[in-house]
Design a protein around this motif. Sequence first.
Motif, mmCIF file in Angstrom:
data_model
loop_
_atom_site.group_PDB
_atom_site.id
_atom_site.type_symbol
_atom_site.label_atom_id
_atom_site.label_comp_id
_atom_site.label_asym_id
_atom_site.label_seq_id
_atom_site.Cartn_x
_atom_site.Cartn_y
_atom_site.Cartn_z
ATOM 1 N N PRO A 81 -85.076 52.682 -11.126
ATOM 2 C CA PRO A 81 -83.809 53.382 -10.886
ATOM 3 C C PRO A 81 -82.655 52.619 -11.515
ATOM 4 O O PRO A 81 -82.735 51.404 -11.722
ATOM 5 C CB PRO A 81 -83.699 53.402 -9.354
ATOM 6 C CG PRO A 81 -84.579 52.292 -8.882
ATOM 7 C CD PRO A 81 -85.686 52.200 -9.886
ATOM 8 N N PRO A 82 -81.574 53.313 -11.822
ATOM 9 C CA PRO A 82 -80.450 52.625 -12.459
ATOM 10 C C PRO A 82 -79.829 51.596 -11.525
ATOM 11 O O PRO A 82 -79.809 51.775 -10.305
ATOM 12 C CB PRO A 82 -79.469 53.767 -12.748
ATOM 13 C CG PRO A 82 -79.834 54.834 -11.769
ATOM 14 C CD PRO A 82 -81.311 54.731 -11.595
ATOM 15 N N LYS A 83 -79.343 50.542 -12.086
ATOM 16 C CA LYS A 83 -78.677 49.504 -11.302
ATOM 17 C C LYS A 83 -77.268 49.963 -10.987
ATOM 18 O O LYS A 83 -76.466 50.211 -11.876
ATOM 19 C CB LYS A 83 -78.664 48.185 -12.072
ATOM 20 C CG LYS A 83 -78.133 47.023 -11.242
ATOM 21 C CD LYS A 83 -78.282 45.701 -11.991
ATOM 22 C CE LYS A 83 -77.806 44.547 -11.126
ATOM 23 N NZ LYS A 83 -77.952 43.240 -11.807
ATOM 24 N N LEU A 84 -76.973 50.091 -9.687
ATOM 25 C CA LEU A 84 -75.700 50.647 -9.268
ATOM 26 C C LEU A 84 -74.706 49.592 -8.801
ATOM 27 O O LEU A 84 -73.524 49.873 -8.668
ATOM 28 C CB LEU A 84 -75.921 51.663 -8.146
ATOM 29 C CG LEU A 84 -76.844 52.837 -8.505
ATOM 30 C CD1 LEU A 84 -77.024 53.743 -7.314
ATOM 31 C CD2 LEU A 84 -76.277 53.608 -9.687
ATOM 32 N N SER A 85 -75.169 48.396 -8.496
ATOM 33 C CA SER A 85 -74.272 47.318 -8.076
ATOM 34 C C SER A 85 -74.944 45.991 -8.379
ATOM 35 O O SER A 85 -76.119 45.936 -8.736
ATOM 36 C CB SER A 85 -73.948 47.423 -6.580
ATOM 37 O OG SER A 85 -75.069 47.026 -5.805
ATOM 38 N N LYS A 86 -74.199 44.939 -8.198
ATOM 39 C CA LYS A 86 -74.765 43.600 -8.424
ATOM 40 C C LYS A 86 -75.471 43.062 -7.187
ATOM 41 O O LYS A 86 -76.019 41.959 -7.209
ATOM 42 C CB LYS A 86 -73.669 42.634 -8.845
ATOM 43 C CG LYS A 86 -72.613 42.371 -7.780
ATOM 44 C CD LYS A 86 -71.571 41.386 -8.285
ATOM 45 C CE LYS A 86 -70.509 41.083 -7.227
ATOM 46 N NZ LYS A 86 -69.506 40.110 -7.722
ATOM 47 N N TYR A 87 -75.467 43.826 -6.098
ATOM 48 C CA TYR A 87 -76.086 43.383 -4.857
ATOM 49 C C TYR A 87 -77.467 44.005 -4.713
ATOM 50 O O TYR A 87 -77.717 45.114 -5.189
ATOM 51 C CB TYR A 87 -75.212 43.766 -3.655
ATOM 52 C CG TYR A 87 -73.787 43.306 -3.800
ATOM 53 C CD1 TYR A 87 -73.444 41.971 -3.642
ATOM 54 C CD2 TYR A 87 -72.769 44.214 -4.112
ATOM 55 C CE1 TYR A 87 -72.135 41.536 -3.794
ATOM 56 C CE2 TYR A 87 -71.461 43.797 -4.263
ATOM 57 C CZ TYR A 87 -71.143 42.463 -4.108
ATOM 58 O OH TYR A 87 -69.857 42.046 -4.257
ATOM 59 N N SER A 88 -78.342 43.292 -4.038
ATOM 60 C CA SER A 88 -79.702 43.765 -3.823
ATOM 61 C C SER A 88 -79.952 43.890 -2.325
ATOM 62 O O SER A 88 -79.559 43.007 -1.546
ATOM 63 C CB SER A 88 -80.706 42.790 -4.440
ATOM 64 O OG SER A 88 -82.030 43.250 -4.273
ATOM 65 N N THR A 237 -80.267 48.658 -5.284
ATOM 66 C CA THR A 237 -78.893 48.280 -5.622
ATOM 67 C C THR A 237 -77.871 49.328 -5.189
ATOM 68 O O THR A 237 -76.711 49.259 -5.586
ATOM 69 C CB THR A 237 -78.755 48.029 -7.136
ATOM 70 O OG1 THR A 237 -79.057 49.241 -7.852
ATOM 71 C CG2 THR A 237 -79.684 46.927 -7.593
ATOM 72 N N TYR A 238 -78.301 50.305 -4.384
ATOM 73 C CA TYR A 238 -77.356 51.311 -3.892
ATOM 74 C C TYR A 238 -76.554 50.689 -2.749
ATOM 75 O O TYR A 238 -77.087 50.409 -1.685
ATOM 76 C CB TYR A 238 -78.113 52.543 -3.422
ATOM 77 C CG TYR A 238 -77.236 53.730 -3.073
ATOM 78 C CD1 TYR A 238 -76.168 54.089 -3.885
ATOM 79 C CD2 TYR A 238 -77.485 54.490 -1.946
ATOM 80 C CE1 TYR A 238 -75.376 55.176 -3.582
ATOM 81 C CE2 TYR A 238 -76.702 55.582 -1.637
ATOM 82 C CZ TYR A 238 -75.639 55.919 -2.453
ATOM 83 O OH TYR A 238 -74.846 56.991 -2.145
ATOM 84 N N SER A 239 -75.264 50.476 -2.968
ATOM 85 C CA SER A 239 -74.455 49.652 -2.073
ATOM 86 C C SER A 239 -73.455 50.484 -1.274
ATOM 87 O O SER A 239 -72.798 51.368 -1.821
ATOM 88 C CB SER A 239 -73.696 48.604 -2.890
ATOM 89 O OG SER A 239 -72.795 47.879 -2.064
ATOM 90 N N PRO A 240 -73.276 50.157 0.023
ATOM 91 C CA PRO A 240 -72.253 50.823 0.830
ATOM 92 C C PRO A 240 -70.876 50.181 0.707
ATOM 93 O O PRO A 240 -69.944 50.584 1.408
ATOM 94 C CB PRO A 240 -72.800 50.680 2.258
ATOM 95 C CG PRO A 240 -73.547 49.398 2.231
ATOM 96 C CD PRO A 240 -74.151 49.297 0.843
ATOM 97 N N ARG A 241 -70.732 49.212 -0.150
ATOM 98 C CA ARG A 241 -69.468 48.477 -0.222
ATOM 99 C C ARG A 241 -68.285 49.395 -0.527
ATOM 100 O O ARG A 241 -67.254 49.345 0.148
ATOM 101 C CB ARG A 241 -69.557 47.374 -1.287
ATOM 102 C CG ARG A 241 -68.210 46.676 -1.517
ATOM 103 C CD ARG A 241 -68.285 45.578 -2.559
ATOM 104 N NE ARG A 241 -66.956 45.134 -2.925
ATOM 105 C CZ ARG A 241 -66.219 44.291 -2.217
ATOM 106 N NH1 ARG A 241 -66.689 43.807 -1.081
ATOM 107 N NH2 ARG A 241 -65.020 43.941 -2.608
ATOM 108 N N GLU A 242 -68.404 50.224 -1.547
ATOM 109 C CA GLU A 242 -67.273 51.046 -1.958
ATOM 110 C C GLU A 242 -66.830 51.981 -0.845
ATOM 111 O O GLU A 242 -65.620 52.084 -0.546
ATOM 112 C CB GLU A 242 -67.639 51.849 -3.213
ATOM 113 C CG GLU A 242 -66.503 52.706 -3.737
ATOM 114 C CD GLU A 242 -66.881 53.456 -5.005
ATOM 115 O OE1 GLU A 242 -66.069 54.311 -5.439
ATOM 116 O OE2 GLU A 242 -67.961 53.205 -5.556
ATOM 117 N N GLU A 243 -67.781 52.660 -0.216
ATOM 118 C CA GLU A 243 -67.428 53.586 0.860
ATOM 119 C C GLU A 243 -66.815 52.845 2.045
ATOM 120 O O GLU A 243 -65.841 53.307 2.657
ATOM 121 C CB GLU A 243 -68.669 54.357 1.307
ATOM 122 C CG GLU A 243 -68.384 55.386 2.389
ATOM 123 C CD GLU A 243 -69.618 56.142 2.840
ATOM 124 O OE1 GLU A 243 -69.472 57.048 3.690
ATOM 125 O OE2 GLU A 243 -70.730 55.834 2.358
#
Length: 305
Positions: A81-88, A237-243
């Motif tokens: 899957p595409p890398k969506l953030s720098k966090y794992s 790498t799907y991150s909840p940070r932005e939301e």
Amino acid sequence: MRSGHIGRLAAVTGAVLLTGACTQATGLAGVGAGAGGGAGSPSTVAVSGTPSATATTPSPTPQPQAAEQPPQADDPVNVPPPKLSKYSYAFPVKGCKTTYQRKLLVLPKTTIWAPQGCSFVAPVEGVVDEVNTQDRWQPGTDAGADREGRFVTIIGDDGVRYLGGHLDSIADGVKPGAKVKKGQLLGKVGRTGNARDTGSNLYFAISWKTGPAFWWVRRGMVEPWDYLDAWKKGNRTYSPREETMKLRGKLGETPPCSVQCASRQATTPQTSKTKTPRPRRSSDSDAERNPTATDPLTDGGVSAG
């Protein structure tokens, strides 16, 4: 003499006419060549004995061709899957079959149903924020700050706070300020807090860091199931940070409590206000004769002990 000359002339003329007729004939007896009967001439010819009939050479019959076979395909290539953030990230329950809610019920949190004793692990690398090792919840009061029973919260490197509650136990070394890795054991799934009368589960919530007094924030501010789906299916790498950061900017760091805020009032036995009836005396004249005497059964009396 003249007649002999004429005879020879007639013979020569006949020979010439015969030669011309032979020159125009084809090699087949009884078949005459047309005006264009040379090589490459049309295929319609006269048939001997039936001058008006013609013969047509049939066109070649098309031969069926085998259907073309598509080229043999290679085995499919598994594309990550595409890398969506720098966090794992890791799914917060490890090594057990789980189910969880994917809709908003009371709070924007989810209940991850799992057998008791399953591992609750850090969903992301970060630092332990709060640890509650005591199950203080009581059904009589149902205090909001105690509903999760034993719980651990961490502040991830992504700036997001993650809560795991209803824990049966806390892992050794898990204390405020401790650094944890993604997937590190934080505790065991249980039934503490208000899960006492339900099946074992993990109370999982996403929010942001606040002080302990704002317990309603840690109980869940961001719907978590889309992120859980992604982490479980391999999109790490799907991150909840932005939301999360967007919602904190909208509501403020310490928004007022709006759901399940009040605790029940503790029920205590009430003392009866009914006075104990006075015993009947043989005569009230003694009290009249001794006005300083005090009746031990009146409100002003001195109680024993």
